[in-house]
Design an enzyme around this catalytic site. Structure first.
Site, PDB file in Angstrom:
ATOM      1  N   LYS A  22     -97.348  -3.502 -21.067  1.00  0.00           N
ATOM      2  CA  LYS A  22     -97.436  -4.763 -20.404  1.00  0.00           C
ATOM      3  C   LYS A  22     -95.847  -5.197 -20.265  1.00  0.00           C
ATOM      4  O   LYS A  22     -96.177  -5.727 -19.121  1.00  0.00           O
ATOM      5  CB  LYS A  22     -98.730  -5.323 -21.248  1.00  0.00           C
ATOM      6  CG  LYS A  22     -98.938  -6.867 -20.797  1.00  0.00           C
ATOM      7  CD  LYS A  22     -99.764  -7.987 -21.682  1.00  0.00           C
ATOM      8  CE  LYS A  22     -98.713  -8.365 -22.696  1.00  0.00           C
ATOM      9  NZ  LYS A  22     -98.313  -9.682 -22.995  1.00  0.00           N
ATOM     10  N   ASN A  23     -95.516  -5.568 -21.397  1.00  0.00           N
ATOM     11  CA  ASN A  23     -94.136  -6.386 -21.045  1.00  0.00           C
ATOM     12  C   ASN A  23     -93.141  -6.163 -20.350  1.00  0.00           C
ATOM     13  O   ASN A  23     -92.105  -6.950 -19.542  1.00  0.00           O
ATOM     14  CB  ASN A  23     -93.629  -6.867 -22.998  1.00  0.00           C
ATOM     15  CG  ASN A  23     -94.516  -7.782 -23.546  1.00  0.00           C
ATOM     16  OD1 ASN A  23     -95.418  -8.167 -22.916  1.00  0.00           O
ATOM     17  ND2 ASN A  23     -94.207  -8.350 -24.683  1.00  0.00           N
ATOM     18  N   CYS A 117     -98.368 -24.341 -25.644  1.00  0.00           N
ATOM     19  CA  CYS A 117     -98.651 -22.689 -25.481  1.00  0.00           C
ATOM     20  C   CYS A 117     -99.675 -22.914 -27.057  1.00  0.00           C
ATOM     21  O   CYS A 117     -98.877 -22.899 -28.013  1.00  0.00           O
ATOM     22  CB  CYS A 117     -98.288 -21.456 -25.304  1.00  0.00           C
ATOM     23  SG  CYS A 117     -98.836 -19.694 -25.978  1.00  0.00           S
ATOM     24  N   ARG A 122     -93.117 -23.208 -26.695  1.00  0.00           N
ATOM     25  CA  ARG A 122     -92.019 -22.404 -25.624  1.00  0.00           C
ATOM     26  C   ARG A 122     -91.648 -22.549 -24.494  1.00  0.00           C
ATOM     27  O   ARG A 122     -92.128 -22.839 -23.276  1.00  0.00           O
ATOM     28  CB  ARG A 122     -92.796 -21.171 -25.544  1.00  0.00           C
ATOM     29  CG  ARG A 122     -93.988 -20.988 -26.837  1.00  0.00           C
ATOM     30  CD  ARG A 122     -94.674 -19.463 -26.291  1.00  0.00           C
ATOM     31  NE  ARG A 122     -94.261 -18.745 -26.190  1.00  0.00           N
ATOM     32  CZ  ARG A 122     -94.960 -16.866 -26.137  1.00  0.00           C
ATOM     33  NH1 ARG A 122     -95.813 -17.524 -25.992  1.00  0.00           N
ATOM     34  NH2 ARG A 122     -94.655 -16.053 -25.394  1.00  0.00           N
ATOM     35  N   ASP A 307     -94.475  -9.160 -32.324  1.00  0.00           N
ATOM     36  CA  ASP A 307     -95.443  -9.308 -31.546  1.00  0.00           C
ATOM     37  C   ASP A 307     -95.944  -7.962 -32.366  1.00  0.00           C
ATOM     38  O   ASP A 307     -97.544  -7.641 -32.161  1.00  0.00           O
ATOM     39  CB  ASP A 307     -95.134  -8.635 -30.169  1.00  0.00           C
ATOM     40  CG  ASP A 307     -94.838  -9.209 -29.084  1.00  0.00           C
ATOM     41  OD1 ASP A 307     -95.234 -10.897 -29.188  1.00  0.00           O
ATOM     42  OD2 ASP A 307     -95.261  -9.429 -28.044  1.00  0.00           O
ATOM     43  N   ARG A 400    -106.495  -8.824 -22.371  1.00  0.00           N
ATOM     44  CA  ARG A 400    -105.107  -9.983 -21.952  1.00  0.00           C
ATOM     45  C   ARG A 400    -103.682  -8.009 -21.964  1.00  0.00           C
ATOM     46  O   ARG A 400    -102.828  -8.165 -21.006  1.00  0.00           O
ATOM     47  CB  ARG A 400    -104.365 -10.920 -22.229  1.00  0.00           C
ATOM     48  CG  ARG A 400    -105.262 -11.451 -21.897  1.00  0.00           C
ATOM     49  CD  ARG A 400    -104.487 -12.974 -22.088  1.00  0.00           C
ATOM     50  NE  ARG A 400    -103.088 -13.235 -22.292  1.00  0.00           N
ATOM     51  CZ  ARG A 400    -101.867 -13.710 -22.554  1.00  0.00           C
ATOM     52  NH1 ARG A 400    -102.656 -14.717 -23.672  1.00  0.00           N
ATOM     53  NH2 ARG A 400    -100.583 -13.451 -21.823  1.00  0.00           N
TER      54      ARG A 400
HETATM   55  C1  UD1 Z   1     -91.297 -12.218 -24.746  1.00  0.00           C
HETATM   56  C2  UD1 Z   1     -92.753 -11.195 -24.609  1.00  0.00           C
HETATM   57  C3  UD1 Z   1     -93.675 -11.713 -26.050  1.00  0.00           C
HETATM   58  C4  UD1 Z   1     -92.788 -12.105 -27.086  1.00  0.00           C
HETATM   59  C5  UD1 Z   1     -91.253 -12.994 -26.641  1.00  0.00           C
HETATM   60  C6  UD1 Z   1     -90.653 -12.226 -28.248  1.00  0.00           C
HETATM   61  C7  UD1 Z   1     -93.589 -10.965 -22.072  1.00  0.00           C
HETATM   62  C8  UD1 Z   1     -94.658 -11.477 -21.227  1.00  0.00           C
HETATM   63  N1  UD1 Z   1     -93.479 -11.668 -23.800  1.00  0.00           N
HETATM   64  O1  UD1 Z   1     -91.864 -13.811 -24.634  1.00  0.00           O
HETATM   65  O2  UD1 Z   1     -94.752 -11.227 -25.749  1.00  0.00           O
HETATM   66  O3  UD1 Z   1     -93.495 -12.385 -27.864  1.00  0.00           O
HETATM   67  O4  UD1 Z   1     -91.043 -12.222 -25.341  1.00  0.00           O
HETATM   68  O5  UD1 Z   1     -90.137 -11.393 -28.034  1.00  0.00           O
HETATM   69  O6  UD1 Z   1     -92.672 -10.177 -22.435  1.00  0.00           O
HETATM   70  N2  UD1 Z   1     -87.056 -20.295 -25.700  1.00  0.00           N
HETATM   71  C9  UD1 Z   1     -86.189 -21.709 -25.780  1.00  0.00           C
HETATM   72  N3  UD1 Z   1     -85.944 -22.043 -24.604  1.00  0.00           N
HETATM   73  C10 UD1 Z   1     -86.191 -21.368 -23.038  1.00  0.00           C
HETATM   74  C11 UD1 Z   1     -87.005 -19.926 -23.417  1.00  0.00           C
HETATM   75  C12 UD1 Z   1     -87.117 -19.709 -25.137  1.00  0.00           C
HETATM   76  O7  UD1 Z   1     -86.498 -22.246 -26.845  1.00  0.00           O
HETATM   77  O8  UD1 Z   1     -85.878 -21.135 -22.095  1.00  0.00           O
HETATM   78  C13 UD1 Z   1     -87.942 -19.860 -27.323  1.00  0.00           C
HETATM   79  C14 UD1 Z   1     -89.005 -19.785 -27.406  1.00  0.00           C
HETATM   80  O9  UD1 Z   1     -89.917 -21.050 -27.696  1.00  0.00           O
HETATM   81  C15 UD1 Z   1     -89.361 -19.263 -28.398  1.00  0.00           C
HETATM   82  C16 UD1 Z   1     -87.971 -18.162 -28.129  1.00  0.00           C
HETATM   83  O10 UD1 Z   1     -87.336 -18.692 -27.600  1.00  0.00           O
HETATM   84  O11 UD1 Z   1     -89.936 -19.420 -29.773  1.00  0.00           O
HETATM   85  C17 UD1 Z   1     -88.223 -16.811 -27.837  1.00  0.00           C
HETATM   86  O12 UD1 Z   1     -89.352 -16.659 -26.405  1.00  0.00           O
HETATM   87  P1  UD1 Z   1     -88.492 -15.183 -25.268  1.00  0.00           P
HETATM   88  O13 UD1 Z   1     -87.729 -14.315 -25.872  1.00  0.00           O
HETATM   89  O14 UD1 Z   1     -88.408 -16.562 -24.297  1.00  0.00           O
HETATM   90  O15 UD1 Z   1     -90.333 -15.357 -25.385  1.00  0.00           O
HETATM   91  P2  UD1 Z   1     -91.173 -14.733 -23.621  1.00  0.00           P
HETATM   92  O16 UD1 Z   1     -90.080 -14.264 -22.846  1.00  0.00           O
HETATM   93  O17 UD1 Z   1     -92.367 -16.161 -23.660  1.00  0.00           O
END
Ligand code: UD1
Length: 421
Positions: A22-23, A117, A122, A307, A400
């Protein structure tokens, strides 16, 4: 609303074929926006989130054909809406990864902020900071992020303040069509990033350093179409390994990649599992033994994945001994603890990101409610080992991310059914 009814107590035993990731499928679908010709994807999992992303691309004007084997053909040569509306982004944060490709290819994008969320705030500040470094002008208005660039994005050096999977993906997408070279530092190393990069390379992109914190992209003027197979889902793989281990059972998972799961496999071995691997399969056997409690600390890849934290915590809840589970990626990712307690799990919250789990020899079935995608599978793991019947409500969260869950569990011998209403 659908519910899952599970009668626990059976040892899982059998063989399963793992679905496409999925990811990986979600950003790759978003990445098709960069191609000038038709892209054909295979191994796309049939999941609610994938349907949401396909719906979003169609709403923008992409021409999409899905066949009965979930081969997805996308032609996005004639987009007429460069916008991702709130209604779609709020159900799936991953929709935000269309921002980079829209800007790179069309010079303009308007995408709803993902907002709060269930598993933490996030934010997307890193995505925006990075795109600004590539020359985009960004503003936030009425809950939407607007981006504009005159001409092409410009290659640049950018270092992420923290490791972000979505941020790395958005920047990688944008950089493929930028003018000149982009050097990204402190990138996420997740296998799904490597898969996305390999997909772009198949379309003609020039990328080095995938799977390391330093990625270099030499921008090209155009990306062509290609055929690409999505990698196997490592989270689904790990989840079924954990479910089998918790039930003291045995499972063989095929069409998967053991290399992407080293941290999880190490923890399972520590818990007493016998594990055998081939190039594209993994077999776990508990030989009927109760698992031993194991401490877990989540971390960016190659660390233990956030995850799979909830599922492993559920296994620790029935393991021999006590363990500490620490979540370092997301705040507020212990919502399953309360529901697991309803089944008799003994878990103490030590703080917002740490719990102590005291393994009990028996859980008892009860009605529970799914709270987020991975947390819901922790309830499935617990229900599979609990005595009696567990009714899991709000399983749209599970749909999902887990393809044909009740069929797959039944294939392993579980007593599970889905009821509506
Ligand atoms: C992706 C995965 C999710 C997984 C996560 C971490 C997908 C669709 N989802 O989510 O399943 O749990 O990686 O492995 O691939 N953050 C910031 N600023 C930003 C972006 C992120 O502070 O601009 C923080 C987030 O709040 C979080 C951390 O960084 O605490 C990691 O987030 P991120 O790696 O971006 O997760 P996703 O890409 O949303």
């Amino acid at each position: 609303m659908d519910k899952l009814i599970i009668t626990g107590g059976r040892r899982l035993d059998g063989t399963l074929r793992i679905s496409g990731a999925k990811n990986s499928a979600l950003p790759i679908l978003a990445g098709t926006l960069l191609a000038e010709d038709t892209v054909t994807l295979s191994g796309v999992p049939h999941l609610r989130d994938v349907t949401t992303m396909i719906g979003l691309l169609s709403a923008m004007g992409a021409d999409i054909v899905v066949d009965e084997k979930m081969r997805v053909q996308v032609s996005s040569s004639a987009l007429d809406q460069l916008e991702a509306p709130y209604e779609l982004v709020k159900t799936m944060r991953a929709s935000f990864v269309v921002f980079g490709p829209l800007l790179a290819r069309h010079g303009r994008a308007r995408v709803s902020l993902p907002g709060g969320c269930a598993i933490g705030a996030r934010p997307v500040d890193q995505h925006l900071k990075g795109l600004e470094a590539l020359g985009a002008t960004i503003s936030v208005e009425d809950g939407y992020v607007n981006g504009e660039v005159s001409g092409r994005l410009r290659g640049s050096d950018f270092e992420f303040d923290l490791v972000t999977v979505g941020g790395t993906q958005n920047l990688l997408m944008a950089a493929t069509l930028a003018q000149g070279t982009t050097r990204l530092r402190n990138c996420a190393c997740e296998p799904e990033i490597v898969d996305l990069g390999n997909f772009f390379i198949a379309m003609g992109a020039k990328i080095k350093g995938l799977g390391t914190p330093n990625i270099e992209v030499e921008g090209v003027e155009r990306l062509s179409g290609c055929s690409y197979e999505i990698m196997p889902d490592r989270v689904e793989t790990g989840t079924y390994l954990i479910a089998a281990a918790a039930s003291r059972g045995r499972v063989k998972l095929v069409r998967t990649d053991p290399q992407a799961l080293i941290a999880v496999i190490d923890k399972l071995i520590e818990s007493g599992a016998e594990i055998r691997c081939g190039e594209d399969w993994i077999e776990l056997d508990m030989h009927g033994k109760r698992p031993k409690a194991v401490d877990i600390d989540t971390a960016p890849y190659p660390g233990f994945p956030t995850d799979m934290q909830a599922q492993y915590l559920a296994m620790n809840a029935v393991a021999e001994g006590s363990s500490t589970v620490t979540e370092t990626i997301f705040e507020n990712r212990f919502m399953h603890v309360q529901e697991l307690s309803r089944l008799g799990a003994k878990i103490d919250l030590l703080g917002p990101s740490q719990v102590n789990v005291h393994g009990v020899s028996r859980l008892t079935g009860a009605p529970v409610m799914a709270t987020d995608l991975r947390a819901s599978f922790s309830l499935v793991v617990a229900a599979l080992v609990a005595q009696g019947e567990t009714r899991i409500d709000r399983i749209y969260h599970i749909d999902r991310g887990y393809e044909t869950i009740e069929e797959k569990l039944r294939q392993l011998g579980a007593d599970v059914r889905r009821v509506s209403g």
